[in-house]
Design a protein around this motif. Structure first.
Motif, PDB file in Angstrom:
ATOM      1  N   THR A 294       0.866  -1.189   0.000  1.00  0.00           N
ATOM      2  CA  THR A 294       0.000   0.000   0.000  1.00  0.00           C
ATOM      3  C   THR A 294       0.899   1.233   0.000  1.00  0.00           C
ATOM      4  O   THR A 294       2.095   1.135   0.255  1.00  0.00           O
ATOM      5  CB  THR A 294      -0.878   0.077   1.270  1.00  0.00           C
ATOM      6  N   THR A 295       0.295   2.383  -0.266  1.00  0.00           N
ATOM      7  CA  THR A 295       1.024   3.640  -0.132  1.00  0.00           C
ATOM      8  C   THR A 295       0.281   4.548   0.842  1.00  0.00           C
ATOM      9  O   THR A 295      -0.954   4.504   0.911  1.00  0.00           O
ATOM     10  CB  THR A 295       1.186   4.360  -1.491  1.00  0.00           C
ATOM     11  N   ASP A 296       1.042   5.357   1.597  1.00  0.00           N
ATOM     12  CA  ASP A 296       0.401   6.381   2.427  1.00  0.00           C
ATOM     13  C   ASP A 296       0.341   7.701   1.664  1.00  0.00           C
ATOM     14  O   ASP A 296      -0.012   8.729   2.234  1.00  0.00           O
ATOM     15  CB  ASP A 296       1.137   6.536   3.763  1.00  0.00           C
ATOM     16  N   ASN A 297       0.701   7.667   0.379  1.00  0.00           N
ATOM     17  CA  ASN A 297       0.673   8.859  -0.484  1.00  0.00           C
ATOM     18  C   ASN A 297       1.615   9.957   0.024  1.00  0.00           C
ATOM     19  O   ASN A 297       1.444  11.126  -0.312  1.00  0.00           O
ATOM     20  CB  ASN A 297      -0.760   9.382  -0.641  1.00  0.00           C
ATOM     21  N   GLY A 298       2.612   9.582   0.786  1.00  0.00           N
ATOM     22  CA  GLY A 298       3.616  10.535   1.270  1.00  0.00           C
ATOM     23  C   GLY A 298       4.788  10.640   0.301  1.00  0.00           C
ATOM     24  O   GLY A 298       4.675  10.232  -0.865  1.00  0.00           O
ATOM     25  N   PRO A 299       5.916  11.169   0.773  1.00  0.00           N
ATOM     26  CA  PRO A 299       7.062  11.424  -0.103  1.00  0.00           C
ATOM     27  C   PRO A 299       7.643  10.155  -0.734  1.00  0.00           C
ATOM     28  O   PRO A 299       8.263  10.216  -1.793  1.00  0.00           O
ATOM     29  CB  PRO A 299       8.104  12.050   0.837  1.00  0.00           C
ATOM     30  N   ASN A 300       7.414   9.000  -0.091  1.00  0.00           N
ATOM     31  CA  ASN A 300       7.978   7.755  -0.615  1.00  0.00           C
ATOM     32  C   ASN A 300       6.999   6.996  -1.507  1.00  0.00           C
ATOM     33  O   ASN A 300       7.172   5.818  -1.784  1.00  0.00           O
ATOM     34  CB  ASN A 300       8.399   6.883   0.591  1.00  0.00           C
ATOM     35  N   SER A 301       5.961   7.688  -1.984  1.00  0.00           N
ATOM     36  CA  SER A 301       4.874   6.932  -2.614  1.00  0.00           C
ATOM     37  C   SER A 301       5.275   6.245  -3.921  1.00  0.00           C
ATOM     38  O   SER A 301       4.729   5.203  -4.250  1.00  0.00           O
ATOM     39  CB  SER A 301       3.642   7.816  -2.808  1.00  0.00           C
ATOM     40  N   TYR A 302       6.258   6.796  -4.657  1.00  0.00           N
ATOM     41  CA  TYR A 302       6.654   6.091  -5.884  1.00  0.00           C
ATOM     42  C   TYR A 302       7.207   4.711  -5.546  1.00  0.00           C
ATOM     43  O   TYR A 302       6.824   3.709  -6.153  1.00  0.00           O
ATOM     44  CB  TYR A 302       7.681   6.895  -6.708  1.00  0.00           C
ATOM     45  N   ASN A 303       8.111   4.664  -4.558  1.00  0.00           N
ATOM     46  CA  ASN A 303       8.706   3.373  -4.187  1.00  0.00           C
ATOM     47  C   ASN A 303       7.676   2.423  -3.585  1.00  0.00           C
ATOM     48  O   ASN A 303       7.705   1.219  -3.851  1.00  0.00           O
ATOM     49  CB  ASN A 303       9.870   3.573  -3.222  1.00  0.00           C
ATOM     50  N   GLU A 304       6.762   2.964  -2.806  1.00  0.00           N
ATOM     51  CA  GLU A 304       5.690   2.125  -2.258  1.00  0.00           C
ATOM     52  C   GLU A 304       4.790   1.625  -3.383  1.00  0.00           C
ATOM     53  O   GLU A 304       4.424   0.450  -3.433  1.00  0.00           O
ATOM     54  CB  GLU A 304       4.852   2.932  -1.260  1.00  0.00           C
ATOM     55  N   GLY A 305       4.451   2.532  -4.300  1.00  0.00           N
ATOM     56  CA  GLY A 305       3.552   2.191  -5.397  1.00  0.00           C
ATOM     57  C   GLY A 305       4.140   1.129  -6.311  1.00  0.00           C
ATOM     58  O   GLY A 305       3.417   0.289  -6.863  1.00  0.00           O
ATOM     59  N   LYS A 306       5.451   1.181  -6.465  1.00  0.00           N
ATOM     60  CA  LYS A 306       6.118   0.211  -7.318  1.00  0.00           C
ATOM     61  C   LYS A 306       5.924  -1.225  -6.819  1.00  0.00           C
ATOM     62  O   LYS A 306       5.853  -2.156  -7.622  1.00  0.00           O
ATOM     63  CB  LYS A 306       7.614   0.547  -7.320  1.00  0.00           C
ATOM     64  N   VAL A 307       5.807  -1.386  -5.501  1.00  0.00           N
ATOM     65  CA  VAL A 307       5.700  -2.737  -4.929  1.00  0.00           C
ATOM     66  C   VAL A 307       4.428  -3.433  -5.430  1.00  0.00           C
ATOM     67  O   VAL A 307       4.480  -4.529  -5.985  1.00  0.00           O
ATOM     68  CB  VAL A 307       5.744  -2.687  -3.386  1.00  0.00           C
TER      69      VAL A 307
END
Ligand code: FAD
Ligand code: NAG
Ligand code: NAG
Ligand code: NAG
Ligand code: NAG
Ligand code: NAG
Length: 531
Positions: A481-494
């Motif tokens: 999942t993503t929290d839509n914060g600054p790391n969202s690209y890396n989270e979204g990639k998962v």
């Protein structure tokens, strides 16, 4: 002791209800400022009073619950929206987007509410539900073999309207009639004719979307990139999809179905090995789904397979095909049921009595359960010993089952980049992990969610890897999942690589271009690239 514990639990519940429900005055002020904003954006107040709900409205709960399709998200601790809007017009949808943007609340868009993780009507952040169920017009152009369908329509309504015009036209979409068009098509939905006609999105020719600025755009207006994205990338990352224009496909006056069961005591393992070798290469007109479920037969625990088939042709030619290619199933001619396409829709939806009429497809209220789903893709045949091990695991777990959905045919002919949905050539079949239960006992929920995780882990050596592919419409928040914060690209990639493979980066580029502030976001939305 039991009573004390029960009391503790109810106190805890009370505390959490108390802290999660807005006080009546804050609910009123959120409602008032939202209503004011709608007025400013051209919605007359006599309309607002019909479409705007806050938690203090008496019908708030019934409107909210009307499209909850997974009872895991129908509890007192499930987070509730601050506002529900149920638009009757396109202009009201436009105003709702603008006003939600101004309110700082998150927007959740709901069409049929069948999301397996409830993300169309649940959020950890304060949120608004834009409920599309009133926008359900369907207009069929029979000579042109196309239809415009609004996203608040159900698949059952769509099938019914097509059938009213012609029994020789159809649309290759999902099995459950109460699924909503909005989530189903935008997520790359499929049905029992996918080997012949491909996915829903392979038969979409135009669309209308409302973007983050409240503009209504058709295919020409939105451009080919955004049109590509909403054919399987999930609508909710990009805008509010209002309608799709679809191609209708030709079907003969009669199709043929069957449903037969074979247990382990009836050679099920060998039959499944044979099924695996033919299901994705056999005649495109034939789709044979297999349910793998734990059962008790004469007091013995074992696996029972159910073979459910759809054949776009008559029973005589199906009998010949099965005899030539899959005699191990041992079909009798009495197993083959020839019927019209609309009757086959009822058959697949488990309306199998002769008194069931097509009008049942217009019923919007299914019986609902507690559910968990996960998905996998098989790219290398599972050896017989593998099936034996899987059967033992499922028998031991006792509740969860698997559903095998063969691909091949048209699915293999469409390039992986043609739509965001990437699971095409090379896929033998998709697996759905499926567990349903009907009790709110939290212990059962824990136990069944754990069975799903155990089986998913056990299946690792038998399914696709790098990425381990997954189907967006079988939403599973456990794959990331993503929290839509600054790391969202890396989270979204998962999760993005699992759902979209190489198409993920194109979706990110399109998302960044059309919604750079990430207004249309959720737990598994397409992230934006940092500026
Ligand atoms: C009983 C059952 C049977 C199913 N059978 C099949 C099947 O045969 N084949 C198959 O492919 N899938 C099947 N599914 C999965 C189904 O296709 C997905 O859950 C689908 O997303 C549901 O669409 P919905 O509109 O009902 O859901 P919703 O919960 O309303 O929406 C799902 C997602 O789409 C977004 N969304 C909804 N409407 C819009 C819109 N208008 N604009 C932008 N975003 C929108 C939501 O925000 C959410 O993220 C089934 C699900 C269930 C529960
Ligand atoms: C919700 O409650 C408000 C305040 O009582 C009322 O004005 C409005 O009409 C209600 N909304 C609906 C849709 O009934
Ligand atoms: C959802 O929960 C509410 C409140 O407990 C209950 O009244 C309703 O019947 C539930 N819905 C279903 C379909 O069980
Ligand atoms: C739906 O169709 C009806 C009847 O044709 C029409 O009056 C109405 O404006 C349509 N609604 C929308 C939102 O398109
Ligand atoms: C079971 O299936 C195998 C392989 O298809 C076949 O050789 C065998 O005869 C079958 N056994 C029975 C009892 O049907
Ligand atoms: C749930 O599990 C706990 C701990 O194992 C147990 O104490 C409790 O009685 C169970 N609750 C129900 C409703 O079975």
């Amino acid at each position: 002791m039991k009573n004390v514990l029960a009391l503790c639990i109810s106190l805890l519940f009370f505390a959490s209800i108390f802290s999660s429900l807005p006080t009546s005055s804050s609910a009123d002020s959120t409602f008032d400022s939202f209503a004011n904003c709608l007025t400013k954006n051209g919605v007359p107040s006599n309309q607002i009073s019909k479409i705007l709900y806050s938690p203090t409205n008496t019908s708030f709960s019934s409107v909210l619950n009307a499209y909850v399709r997974n009872l895991r998200f129908n509890t007192s601790s499930t987070k509730k929206p601050s506002i529900i809007v149920t638009p009757l017009t396109v202009q009201q949808v436009q105003a709702t987007i603008i006003c939600t943007k101004g309110s700082g609340l998150q927007l959740k868009i709901r069409s049929g509410g069948h999301d397996y993780e409830g993300i169309s009507y649940v959020s950890d952040n304060p949120f608004v539900i834009l409920d599309m169920f009133n926008l359900r017009n369907i207009s069929i152009d029979q000579p042109g073999r196309t239809a415009w369908v609004q996203t608040g329509a159900t698949l059952g309504e769509l099938y019914y309207r097509i059938w009213q015009k012609s029994n020789l036209l159809a649309y290759p979409a999902g099995v459950c009639p109460t699924v909503g068009v909005g989530g189903h098509i935008s997520g790359g939905g499929y049905g029992t004719m996918l080997r012949k006609f491909g996915l829903t999105v392979d038969n979409v020719v135009d669309a209308q979307i409302i973007d983050v600025n409240g503009r209504v755009l058709d295919r020409k207006g939105m451009g080919e990139d955004l049109f590509w994205a909403i054919r399987g990338g999930g609508g909710a990352s990009f805008g509010v999809v209002l309608s799709y224009k679809i191609n209708l496909v030709p079907v003969p006056p009669f199709v043929t179905v069957f449903s037969v069961q074979r247990t382990e005591a009836q050679n099920a393992t060998n039959i499944l090995v044979k099924w695996q070798s033919i299901a994705s290469t056999i005649d495109n007109n034939l789709f044979i789904r297999v349910l793998v479920q734990p059962a008790t037969v004469s007091g013995k625990k074992m696996i029972r397979l159910t073979f459910n088939a759809m054949y776009v042709g008559n029973s005589k030619s199906l009998a010949a095909l099965m005899k030539a290619k899959f005699p191990e199933l041992g079909l009798q001619s009495s197993d083959l049921k020839q019927m019209s396409w609309i009757q086959s829709i009822l058959f697949w939806a488990n309306f199998r009595s002769s008194s069931d009429k097509p009008e049942i497809l217009l019923d919007r209220t299914p019986s609902v359960n507690f559910l968990k789903r996960k998905s996998d893709y098989v790219v290398t045949p599972i050896p017989k010993a593998g099936f034996t091990a899987i059967f033992n695991k499922i028998t031991q777990l006792g509740k969860i089952g698997l559903v095998f959905n063969p691909y091949g045919g048209k699915m293999s002919q469409i390039p992986e980049t043609d739509a965001p949905f990437p699971h095409r050539a090379g896929i033998l079949y998709k697996i759905q992990y499926s567990v349903n239960w009907d009790s709110a006992d939290p212990n059962l929920t824990t136990q069944y969610l754990q069975q799903a995780r155990d089986l998913y882990s056990f299946m690792t050596p038998y399914v696709s890897s790098n990425p381990r592919q997954a189907f967006l419409n079988y939403r599973d928040l456990e794959i990331g999942t993503t929290d839509n914060g600054p790391n969202s690209y890396n989270e979204g990639k998962v999760y993005g690589l699992k759902y979209f493979k190489g198409n993920f980066d194109r979706l990110v580029k399109i998302k960044t271009a059309v919604d750079p502030q990430n207004f249309f976001r959720n737990e598994q939305s397409i992230p934006v690239l940092a500026a």
